[in-house]
Write an enzyme that holds these catalytic residues in place. Structure first.
Site, short mmCIF file in Angstrom:
data_model
loop_
_atom_site.label_atom_id
_atom_site.label_comp_id
_atom_site.label_asym_id
_atom_site.label_seq_id
_atom_site.Cartn_x
_atom_site.Cartn_y
_atom_site.Cartn_z
N GLU A 26 0.79 -1.12 -0.02
CA GLU A 26 0.05 -0.03 -0.11
C GLU A 26 0.91 1.16 0.01
O GLU A 26 2.10 1.40 0.81
CB GLU A 26 -0.80 -0.02 1.24
CG GLU A 26 -1.77 1.12 1.23
CD GLU A 26 -2.89 1.16 2.35
OE1 GLU A 26 -3.06 0.04 3.05
OE2 GLU A 26 -3.76 2.22 2.58
N ASN A 71 -6.65 1.55 2.62
CA ASN A 71 -7.57 3.06 2.78
C ASN A 71 -6.98 3.59 1.84
O ASN A 71 -7.73 4.39 1.57
CB ASN A 71 -7.00 3.28 4.22
CG ASN A 71 -7.86 2.18 5.22
OD1 ASN A 71 -8.74 1.48 4.90
ND2 ASN A 71 -7.24 2.39 6.74
N ASN A 171 -12.20 -1.04 -1.25
CA ASN A 171 -11.22 -1.60 0.26
C ASN A 171 -12.28 -1.03 1.26
O ASN A 171 -12.49 0.07 1.29
CB ASN A 171 -9.90 -1.05 0.20
CG ASN A 171 -9.38 -1.30 1.41
OD1 ASN A 171 -8.95 -2.46 1.89
ND2 ASN A 171 -9.14 -0.23 2.47
N GLU A 172 -12.53 -2.08 2.15
CA GLU A 172 -13.18 -1.89 3.39
C GLU A 172 -14.37 -0.52 3.42
O GLU A 172 -14.18 0.18 4.21
CB GLU A 172 -12.12 -1.40 4.62
CG GLU A 172 -11.05 -2.64 4.58
CD GLU A 172 -10.45 -2.59 5.98
OE1 GLU A 172 -10.28 -1.55 6.57
OE2 GLU A 172 -9.77 -3.43 6.37
N TYR A 243 -6.94 -8.72 11.44
CA TYR A 243 -5.77 -8.39 12.19
C TYR A 243 -5.97 -9.00 13.67
O TYR A 243 -6.80 -8.46 14.32
CB TYR A 243 -5.47 -7.05 12.24
CG TYR A 243 -5.24 -6.50 10.89
CD1 TYR A 243 -3.94 -6.56 9.99
CD2 TYR A 243 -6.30 -5.68 10.12
CE1 TYR A 243 -3.60 -6.17 8.90
CE2 TYR A 243 -5.84 -5.26 8.71
CZ TYR A 243 -4.58 -5.54 8.38
OH TYR A 243 -4.29 -5.16 7.02
N GLU A 291 -6.59 -9.24 3.29
CA GLU A 291 -5.55 -8.54 4.46
C GLU A 291 -5.81 -9.43 5.72
O GLU A 291 -6.78 -9.82 6.24
CB GLU A 291 -6.32 -7.16 4.88
CG GLU A 291 -5.77 -6.34 3.65
CD GLU A 291 -6.28 -4.79 4.36
OE1 GLU A 291 -6.11 -4.46 5.51
OE2 GLU A 291 -6.57 -3.89 3.34
N GLN A 350 1.35 -6.29 5.71
CA GLN A 350 1.66 -5.95 4.25
C GLN A 350 3.07 -6.54 3.86
O GLN A 350 3.53 -7.47 4.59
CB GLN A 350 1.61 -4.44 4.03
CG GLN A 350 0.31 -3.83 4.17
CD GLN A 350 -0.02 -2.38 4.09
OE1 GLN A 350 0.85 -1.90 3.31
NE2 GLN A 350 -1.12 -1.96 4.30
O1 AHR Z 1 -3.18 -2.74 6.26
C1 AHR Z 1 -3.50 -1.38 6.88
C2 AHR Z 1 -4.83 -1.03 6.60
O2 AHR Z 1 -5.69 -1.90 7.40
C3 AHR Z 1 -5.35 -0.98 5.29
O3 AHR Z 1 -4.97 -0.03 4.60
C4 AHR Z 1 -6.83 -1.28 5.79
O4 AHR Z 1 -7.53 -1.69 4.56
C5 AHR Z 1 -6.87 -1.99 6.87
O5 AHR Z 1 -7.85 -1.16 7.71
#
Ligand code: AHR
Length: 514
Positions: A26, A71, A171-172, A243, A291, A350
């Site tokens: 990113e 993001n 994305n999201e 995450y 992700e 990432q």
């Molecule tokens: O990977 C970091 C961020 O986490 C990304 O930009 C977003 O898609 C997620 O919230």
């Protein structure tokens, strides 16, 4: 402590798609600038690509690379990142409150992917832009020539089409932190229209609609259902993001958290299949876990996330991974392998510096974080068919704290087997066992019966463990944590025995005699 696994070559979960071993770049912090791209670095090639990073990427073994966000993509004008570099605009990035110089863009990314030997995956901006910008990007990238946009690519120096196959529809988009976030109805409509036009331009592309940005989002479930009601006929994939965290400083619960990824996957599969059932459709939507990682130390703390003054490529989200994180990360790898029938694509978030397996110093060296190893081993040995396993293991119970969303939530995990494992029938006729011992103090003696493989011999075995779960790799000690050769394994005919050290991640590959 004793545990056992029974597996049979004929009883498979599914074929493992090589795109399960993807990662993510990113425009965020030092992932691009100072990470993969650093003109003037002693190892940089003529494109400004850091060769030391490229070498580590090849060793890590990702197969597909998502770009440019995240993001970031929800405010990105792809046109800003193509054409003569000196004419590209500098912009404010409202995702990470930085200044984006646009000296690296789509074409440079494609060249980098070719150099890294990975497939490119592009995300389109369905935040501040929409279906029109999305279809223009597909035309710019994939149309051979003879139209304004495809000829523009050729003028820019890329004669041949990029042939980008995998595209993310935003994305999201459910997250209020996203530029122009949307309700499921708003997103479902724009995703459908974008998908339709993108596929009219290039019918060969594969598309992923945004699922929830986390299982703990208040709209999780309803979001997937409504988005798929709109997009079912146009997309092949729905995305998932996770995450894992240890905010609660509860190591057993943290080690249990990959089991909640299993639950998340099962839930999204159920929703996707319910949408199919309502249509009496045989089509099965695949999952793109685009992700996933451990991330918490640099997540909620604004100091770690935002540097004031709109800097270019500041050091943000530079999570330093511990031995404990590597174990949880290994558990997540096992969760992905064990859902190979439906998770057909996944991206470690990432790649470099930003919540990443590879760290660099700008102008200096690059090194491997602890989480590098389970990923590299999964990509190397996880090729083939994931097998069903019957696992017997003592278990414990945990309560996992996940603070994202409107309220802090505890998730009960009533039965967490100390052994988490995956067995893969490899393409070369051999077999690989991935095993996580979640007991913090006791070794686990593991008895495996593997049917249908004939004679097997041990070909490679490594274990990752360290007496200090908080130990990390850094510039001064880049090899403090790395896998050791694993000798505590015997194989005779279809029976394999091994003793897993406490709090360890172990990978054993067995081959057929030549
Ligand atoms: O990977 C970091 C961020 O986490 C990304 O930009 C977003 O898609 C997620 O919230």
């Amino acid at each position: 402590m004793k545990a056992s696994i029974l597996a049979d070559r004929d009883f498979a979960i599914g074929d493992i798609d090589p795109r399960l071993f993807g990662a993510f770049i990113e425009h965020l912090g030092r992932c691009v600038y100072g990470g993969i791209f650093e003109p003037g670095h002693p190892t940089a090639d003529e494109n400004g690509f850091r060769k030391d990073v490229l070498d580590l990427v090849k060793e890590l073994g990702p197969t597909i690379m998502r770009y440019p966000g995240g993001n970031f993509v929800s405010g990105y004008n792809w046109e800003d990142g193509v054409g003569p570099v000196e004419e590209r605009p500098t912009r404010l990035d409202l995702a990470w409150f930085t200044t984006e110089p646009n000296t690296f863009g789509t074409n440079e990314f494609i060249d980098w992917c070719r150099a890294a030997e990975v497939e490119p995956m592009l995300a389109v901006n369905l935040g501040t832009r929409g279906a029109d910008a999305a279809r223009s990007l597909v035309e710019y990238c994939n149309h051979p020539g003879g139209t304004a946009l495809s000829d523009l690519r050729r003028e820019h120096g890329w004669e041949k089409p990029h042939g980008v196959k995998f595209w993310c529809l935003g994305n999201e988009m459910d997250g209020p932190w996203q530029m122009e976030s949307k309700t499921a109805t708003e997103y479902g409509r724009v995703a459908y229209e974008a998908a339709k036009m993108m596929r009219w331009i290039d019918p060969k592309i594969e598309l992923a609609a945004c699922g929830s940005s986390g299982r703990n989002m208040p709209t999780f479930g309803k979001w997937e259902d409504e988005v798929l009601e709109h997009t079912f006929d146009q997309v092949g994939f729905i995305s998932l993001h996770t995450y894992l965290n240890n905010y609660a400083k509860d190591t057993p619960a943290f080690l249990a958290s990959p089991d909640l990824m299993d639950a998340f996957i099962d839930e999204v599969v159920a929703i996707a299949d319910a949408v199919a059932a309502k249509r009496r459709s045989p089509k099965r939507i695949a999952l793109s876990f685009d992700e996933w990682n451990v991330w918490y130390r640099t997540r909620r703390n604004r100091q770690e996330r935002v540097k004031e003054g709109w800097p270019v490529a500041p050091p943000i989200l530079e999570e330093i991974y511990t031995m404990e994180d590597a174990l949880v990360f290994g558990g997540a790898c096992i969760s992905l392998l064990n859902h190979a029938d439906r998770v057909k694509c996944a991206c470690l978030a990432q790649l470099v510096n930003v919540i990443a397996p590879i760290m660099t110093e700008t102008g200096g060296p690059a090194w491997r974080q602890t989480i590098f190893y389970p990923f590299a081993q999964m990509s190397r040995y996880g090729r083939g068919r994931s097998l069903r396993t019957s696992i017997k293991s003592p278990s414990y119970s945990a309560s996992y704290f996940d603070p994202r969303g409107p309220q802090d939530l505890y998730y009960p995990v009533p039965s967490v087997p100390y052994l988490k494992a995956s067995v893969v029938a490899n393409d070369d006729g051999g077999l690989t066992v991935f095993a996580l011992n979640r007991h913090l103090t006791e070794p686990l003696s593991l008895d495996l019966e593997v049917r249908g493989f004939g004679d097997l011999g041990l070909a490679a075995a490594e274990t990752l463990h360290h007496r200090d779960l908080s130990a990390v790799n850094d510039k001064e000690n880049p090899d403090r944590i790395k896998p050791d050769r694993f000798d505590d394994v015997t194989v005779s005919s279809s029976r394999i025995e091994m003793t897993l050290p406490p709090a360890s991640w172990t990978v054993c590959h067995f081959a057929r005699p030549k």
